[in-house]
Design an enzyme around this catalytic site. Structure first.
Site, short mmCIF file in Angstrom:
data_model
loop_
_atom_site.label_atom_id
_atom_site.label_comp_id
_atom_site.label_asym_id
_atom_site.label_seq_id
_atom_site.Cartn_x
_atom_site.Cartn_y
_atom_site.Cartn_z
N CYS A 8 0.84 -1.21 0.00
CA CYS A 8 0.00 0.00 0.00
C CYS A 8 0.87 1.25 0.00
O CYS A 8 1.34 1.70 1.05
CB CYS A 8 -0.93 -0.01 1.20
SG CYS A 8 -1.99 1.43 1.28
N CYS A 25 -0.53 4.14 2.05
CA CYS A 25 -0.37 3.99 3.51
C CYS A 25 1.08 4.26 3.93
O CYS A 25 1.33 4.88 4.95
CB CYS A 25 -0.72 2.58 3.97
SG CYS A 25 -2.19 1.91 3.23
N ASP A 26 2.05 3.75 3.15
CA ASP A 26 3.43 3.71 3.63
C ASP A 26 4.40 4.61 2.86
O ASP A 26 5.56 4.73 3.26
CB ASP A 26 3.95 2.27 3.57
CG ASP A 26 3.14 1.35 4.47
OD1 ASP A 26 2.66 1.84 5.51
OD2 ASP A 26 2.98 0.17 4.14
#
Ligand code: NAP
Length: 313
Positions: A134, A137-138
């Site tokens: 992701c 997300c990261d």
């Protein structure tokens, strides 16, 4: 003793397809519940931005997911997030979770799909320590670092471009010398100076100590082994359907996606499948929401027809 809850339509999965089904079923005046094993939103919650959902020139993925949920709330769809599923019996149309026993007259499966794994040494070991599925997300953890994206489809190329907001260099490692992504997406990526394409190449191993520090690659044409020093690896090599809970109960295609007819009905009467989990030719938010609408309309028809014929369902 668990509480037993009865609904006309039970939707398994709270992404775009599930919420669209919920909105249409509830507007069709049948009692409707949406169950999810995590929070609602589905895959779009992880997308930074969408620019191909008609009516919204640009909208954040999370914002769109939130709008779907608010829309379902407007039609009083009952929501059950964070349910730990214990059993799904599609013939009996029952779903048991740790908290409740649900029973429906129809079931709409909208469980989506999950990222496929590379299956190479180091992948599992370094999840959360340099391996991520992701970018949204990261990605911000990789400011001024070097990362590798694996794959050549829309997801890989879009996420590679997103990662250039943070990383100083993004390798795109693809097993062929031609990308699968849509042409417009490819053109943007080829213009991005931070992206370096590594074609005809596969990842053999992900290496690191506490955190990832490199990938071992292999050129599929020359068999030459290489090493790329990277801080992060983002595999985007496709998706697999989330059908583990009921995979033996329905007809599936060779990749495991659920086979439906044009009304979204599966091989079982009164059981429908919508969105990424079914064998659809196009996996987009718009096709997922369209599937949800079709399934819900036919689920409502099914309930009405059965109640007129007084047949037990
Ligand atoms: P995808 O389109 O199936 O692409 C997967 C990519 O990974 C392909 O380039 C494939 O190579 C490669 N690959 C597959 N297995 C591999 C392996 N074992 N090792 C190395 N590479 C491997 O998957 P996706 O990009 O995740 O997209 C999934 C669906 O969502 C697609 O229908 C896509 O169009 C859709 N989507 C659309 C958008 C958008 O429209 N903006 C954005 C994201 C996703 P080959 O090309 O050689 O097969």
């Amino acid at each position: 003793m668990k509480e037993r809850l009865y609904f006309d339509t039970i939707i398994l999965g709270g992404g775009p397809a599930g919420f669209s089904a919920g909105i249409y079923a509830s507007r069709g005046a049948v009692s409707t519940a949406i169950i999810d094993t995590s929070m609602f939103g589905g895959q779009p919650s992880n997308y930074l931005e969408l620019e191909n959902y008609p009516g919204f020139l640009k909208i954040g993925g999370y914002d769109l997911a939130e709008k779907f949920e608010q829309h379902a709330d407007m039609f009083k769809v009952k929501k059950f997030p964070m349910q730990e599923i214990e059993n799904v019996d599609l013939v009996a149309k029952t779903i048991s979770t740790k908290e409740f026993d649900f029973e429906g007259k129809t079931i709409i499966i909208a469980t989506g799909a999950s990222p496929m794994k590379l299956g190479v040494e180091g992948e599992k070991e370094f999840v959360g320590r340099g391996v991520s599925y992701c970018a949204v997300c990261d990605g911000s953890f990789y400011k001024d670092k070097v990362v590798a994206v694996v794959g050549g489809g829309n997801s890989a190329i879009e996420e590679a471009m997103y990662l250039t907001k943070f990383a100083k260099k993004v390798y795109v490692i693809h097993r062929r010398n031609e990308l699968r992504a849509d042409k417009i997406i490819q053109e943007r990526a080829f213009k991005n100076e931070k992206i370096k394409f590594v074609f005809d190449t596969v990842v053999e191993k992900i290496v690191g100590e506490a955190l990832v520090n490199s990938v071992i690659t292999k050129n599929v044409k020359t068999s030459e082994i290489g090493i790329l020093n990277v801080d992060g690896v983002f595999p985007y090599i496709g998706i697999k359907p989330n059908t583990e809970m009921f995979c033996t109960q329905l007809k599936q295609d060779e990749k495991g996606f659920i086979v439906t007819d044009t009304t979204m009905q599966t091989s079982l009467e009164g059981v429908y499948a919508v969105g990424d989990v079914r064998n659809t030719p196009l996996r987009q938010v718009i096709t997922a929401t369209a599937d949800g609408a079709v399934a819900a309309v036919y689920a409502v028809k099914y309930i009405e027809e059965k109640s007129h014929s007084r047949e037990k369902i």
